[in-house]
Design a protein around this motif. Structure first.
Motif, PDB file in Angstrom:
ATOM      1  N   SER A 180      65.945  28.766  -9.204  1.00 18.40           N
ATOM      2  CA  SER A 180      65.361  28.628  -7.860  1.00 18.40           C
ATOM      3  C   SER A 180      65.266  29.980  -7.164  1.00 18.40           C
ATOM      4  O   SER A 180      65.151  30.036  -5.946  1.00 18.40           O
ATOM      5  CB  SER A 180      66.182  27.649  -7.010  1.00 18.40           C
ATOM      6  OG  SER A 180      67.491  28.151  -6.787  1.00 18.40           O
ATOM      7  N   HIS A 181      65.320  31.060  -7.931  1.00 17.25           N
ATOM      8  CA  HIS A 181      65.069  32.386  -7.365  1.00 17.25           C
ATOM      9  C   HIS A 181      64.262  33.194  -8.375  1.00 17.25           C
ATOM     10  O   HIS A 181      64.306  32.943  -9.582  1.00 17.25           O
ATOM     11  CB  HIS A 181      66.371  33.109  -7.000  1.00 17.25           C
ATOM     12  CG  HIS A 181      67.043  33.803  -8.145  1.00 17.25           C
ATOM     13  ND1 HIS A 181      67.853  33.146  -9.044  1.00 17.25           N
ATOM     14  CD2 HIS A 181      67.025  35.108  -8.541  1.00 17.25           C
ATOM     15  CE1 HIS A 181      68.312  34.009  -9.937  1.00 17.25           C
ATOM     16  NE2 HIS A 181      67.828  35.202  -9.666  1.00 17.25           N
ATOM     17  N   THR A 182      63.503  34.155  -7.851  1.00 17.75           N
ATOM     18  CA  THR A 182      62.669  34.984  -8.710  1.00 17.75           C
ATOM     19  C   THR A 182      62.710  36.428  -8.223  1.00 17.75           C
ATOM     20  O   THR A 182      62.895  36.681  -7.029  1.00 17.75           O
ATOM     21  CB  THR A 182      61.216  34.464  -8.732  1.00 17.75           C
ATOM     22  OG1 THR A 182      60.449  35.245  -9.645  1.00 17.75           O
ATOM     23  CG2 THR A 182      60.590  34.530  -7.353  1.00 17.75           C
ATOM     24  N   HIS A 183      62.559  37.376  -9.139  1.00 22.35           N
ATOM     25  CA  HIS A 183      62.595  38.805  -8.823  1.00 22.35           C
ATOM     26  C   HIS A 183      61.199  39.408  -8.930  1.00 22.35           C
ATOM     27  O   HIS A 183      60.419  39.053  -9.822  1.00 22.35           O
ATOM     28  CB  HIS A 183      63.521  39.553  -9.788  1.00 22.35           C
ATOM     29  CG  HIS A 183      64.958  39.200  -9.666  1.00 22.35           C
ATOM     30  ND1 HIS A 183      65.852  39.962  -8.961  1.00 22.35           N
ATOM     31  CD2 HIS A 183      65.670  38.153 -10.162  1.00 22.35           C
ATOM     32  CE1 HIS A 183      67.051  39.418  -9.042  1.00 22.35           C
ATOM     33  NE2 HIS A 183      66.958  38.314  -9.764  1.00 22.35           N
ATOM     34  N   SER A 184      60.895  40.329  -8.055  1.00 23.61           N
ATOM     35  CA  SER A 184      59.685  41.134  -8.184  1.00 23.61           C
ATOM     36  C   SER A 184      59.734  41.908  -9.492  1.00 23.61           C
ATOM     37  O   SER A 184      60.798  42.385  -9.909  1.00 23.61           O
ATOM     38  CB  SER A 184      59.586  42.103  -6.999  1.00 23.61           C
ATOM     39  OG  SER A 184      58.796  43.227  -7.311  1.00 23.61           O
ATOM     40  N   VAL A 185      58.580  42.058 -10.153  1.00 21.72           N
ATOM     41  CA  VAL A 185      58.546  42.808 -11.406  1.00 21.72           C
ATOM     42  C   VAL A 185      58.650  44.323 -11.175  1.00 21.72           C
ATOM     43  O   VAL A 185      58.991  45.074 -12.093  1.00 21.72           O
ATOM     44  CB  VAL A 185      57.274  42.496 -12.220  1.00 21.72           C
ATOM     45  CG1 VAL A 185      57.253  41.043 -12.636  1.00 21.72           C
ATOM     46  CG2 VAL A 185      56.019  42.855 -11.443  1.00 21.72           C
ATOM     47  N   LEU A 186      58.353  44.787  -9.951  1.00 19.72           N
ATOM     48  CA  LEU A 186      58.432  46.212  -9.648  1.00 19.72           C
ATOM     49  C   LEU A 186      59.743  46.599  -8.983  1.00 19.72           C
ATOM     50  O   LEU A 186      60.248  47.698  -9.194  1.00 19.72           O
ATOM     51  CB  LEU A 186      57.263  46.633  -8.742  1.00 19.72           C
ATOM     52  CG  LEU A 186      55.855  46.453  -9.310  1.00 19.72           C
ATOM     53  CD1 LEU A 186      54.823  47.019  -8.338  1.00 19.72           C
ATOM     54  CD2 LEU A 186      55.721  47.120 -10.677  1.00 19.72           C
ATOM     55  N   ASP A 187      60.285  45.694  -8.170  1.00 20.84           N
ATOM     56  CA  ASP A 187      61.524  45.977  -7.447  1.00 20.84           C
ATOM     57  C   ASP A 187      62.484  44.819  -7.658  1.00 20.84           C
ATOM     58  O   ASP A 187      62.373  43.779  -6.989  1.00 20.84           O
ATOM     59  CB  ASP A 187      61.253  46.163  -5.946  1.00 20.84           C
ATOM     60  CG  ASP A 187      60.382  47.374  -5.664  1.00 20.84           C
ATOM     61  OD1 ASP A 187      60.880  48.498  -5.843  1.00 20.84           O
ATOM     62  OD2 ASP A 187      59.215  47.186  -5.280  1.00 20.84           O
ATOM     63  N   GLY A 188      63.419  44.989  -8.575  1.00 24.90           N
ATOM     64  CA  GLY A 188      64.364  43.928  -8.880  1.00 24.90           C
ATOM     65  C   GLY A 188      65.098  43.367  -7.672  1.00 24.90           C
ATOM     66  O   GLY A 188      65.329  42.156  -7.594  1.00 24.90           O
ATOM     67  N   PRO A 189      65.486  44.200  -6.697  1.00 21.03           N
ATOM     68  CA  PRO A 189      66.182  43.672  -5.516  1.00 21.03           C
ATOM     69  C   PRO A 189      65.314  42.819  -4.596  1.00 21.03           C
ATOM     70  O   PRO A 189      65.826  42.194  -3.668  1.00 21.03           O
ATOM     71  CB  PRO A 189      66.647  44.941  -4.787  1.00 21.03           C
ATOM     72  CG  PRO A 189      66.680  46.004  -5.828  1.00 21.03           C
ATOM     73  CD  PRO A 189      65.538  45.675  -6.737  1.00 21.03           C
TER      74      PRO A 189
END
Length: 294
Positions: A180-189
């Motif tokens: 239920s969470h996802t990370h940006s491919v450019l900015d992990g945080p």
């Protein structure tokens, strides 16, 4: 209807188990109970057969690690974790995790009712006849919304930091991962939280993965080893990587509680204040030359 049959054990053993579980349920229901103390005492009894104070003298490293105040969870490092809510469920998650590693947790006679009791004090909501097998992991636990007659099998990961709904009769098979969470491919945080919804009577089968924000409609199915990054309509069967609907069950149209075709899909909630805006598209398709076809 079920394909399972009833199995009994020795009456004296069943009575002892029922008494133990009844006392646990009573103490958890008492608002005056110190959950941290209760958990360390139960673990000392079940794992080492002695009182916590004596274990602290005999084997301090073992004793200290039974007290959830002396350990940390991955979720405690997340900005999105509600400290107060997690503090209330942390010792119970520690009890769940550790008892699963003992004969008590591996035994369905004791393990399943134990998890049912704990779920009632951890989850946002849990319906009747919840059945959970051993070695299931949660991220925070308190964002689980579980209906009646839900079954979760072994070694399942339920990343509920952004919320997971499991509606009545949903079944989650062994080694499934639901996020239920996802990370940006450019900015992990740069993290976005999106609730993931599994509808009434839906089945998520062995080793499948569901990504954040996906909606599995009522009576739908996700096939073995499939990767879902979207939705499945009612009665649909999705297969592959990424998963696509390849079949429909032979069912008549009905009223649906969860229908991905009409279910609201919000933008999600940002988990890191350093990235407050919706994450834009950050990828492109490869050119023919990059694919070696130019």
């Amino acid at each position: 209807m079920t394909w399972l049959k009833p199995v009994g054990i020795d009456e004296n053993a069943q009575e002892a188990f029922s008494d133990f579980l009844g006392q646990l349920e009573t103490r958890l229901a008492d608002p005056a109970t110190d959950r941290y103390r209760l958990v360390r005492d139960v673990l000392a009894e079940v794992m080492y057969g002695r009182e916590y104070a004596q274990l602290l003298v005999d084997a301090p490293m073992a004793a200290l690690n039974l007290d959830a105040r002396n350990v940390t969870f991955e979720a405690e490092y997340y900005m999105a974790t509600d400290e107060a809510k997690f503090g209330a469920v942390k010792p119970l998650l520690w009890l769940w995790k550790n008892l699963d590693l003992t004969p008590f947790g591996q035994n369905p006679v004791t393990g399943i009712p134990m998890r049912r009791i704990l779920a009632g004090h951890i989850f946002r909501r849990v319906g009747r006849n919840f059945k959970c097998w051993q070695n299931v992991e949660f991220s925070v636990g308190y964002n689980m919304d579980v209906g009646d007659d839900v079954v979760i099998h072994r070694h399942v990961l339920l990343d509920d930091i952004g919320g997971i709904e499991l509606h009545d009769g949903a079944s989650v098979s062994d080694y499934v991962n639901i996020y239920s969470h996802t990370h940006s491919v450019l900015d992990g945080p740069d993290v976005t939280l999106r609730k993931t919804v599994i509808g009434r009577g839906a089945r998520v089968t062995y080793h499948a993965t569901i990504l954040a924000g996906s909606v599995v409609s009522d009576d739908a199915m996700l096939a073995t080893h499939a990767l879902l990054r979207g939705d499945i309509p009612p009665h649909g069967i999705a297969m592959g990587i990424p998963a696509k609907v390849t079949r429909y069950k032979l069912r008549s149209e009905q009223e649906y509680g969860v229908d991905a075709r009409t279910h609201p899909h919000g933008p999600g909630r940002k988990a890191n204040p350093s990235f407050p805006e919706p994450t834009p598209n950050q990828t492109r398709k490869p050119t023919l030359e990059e694919m070696g076809e130019g």
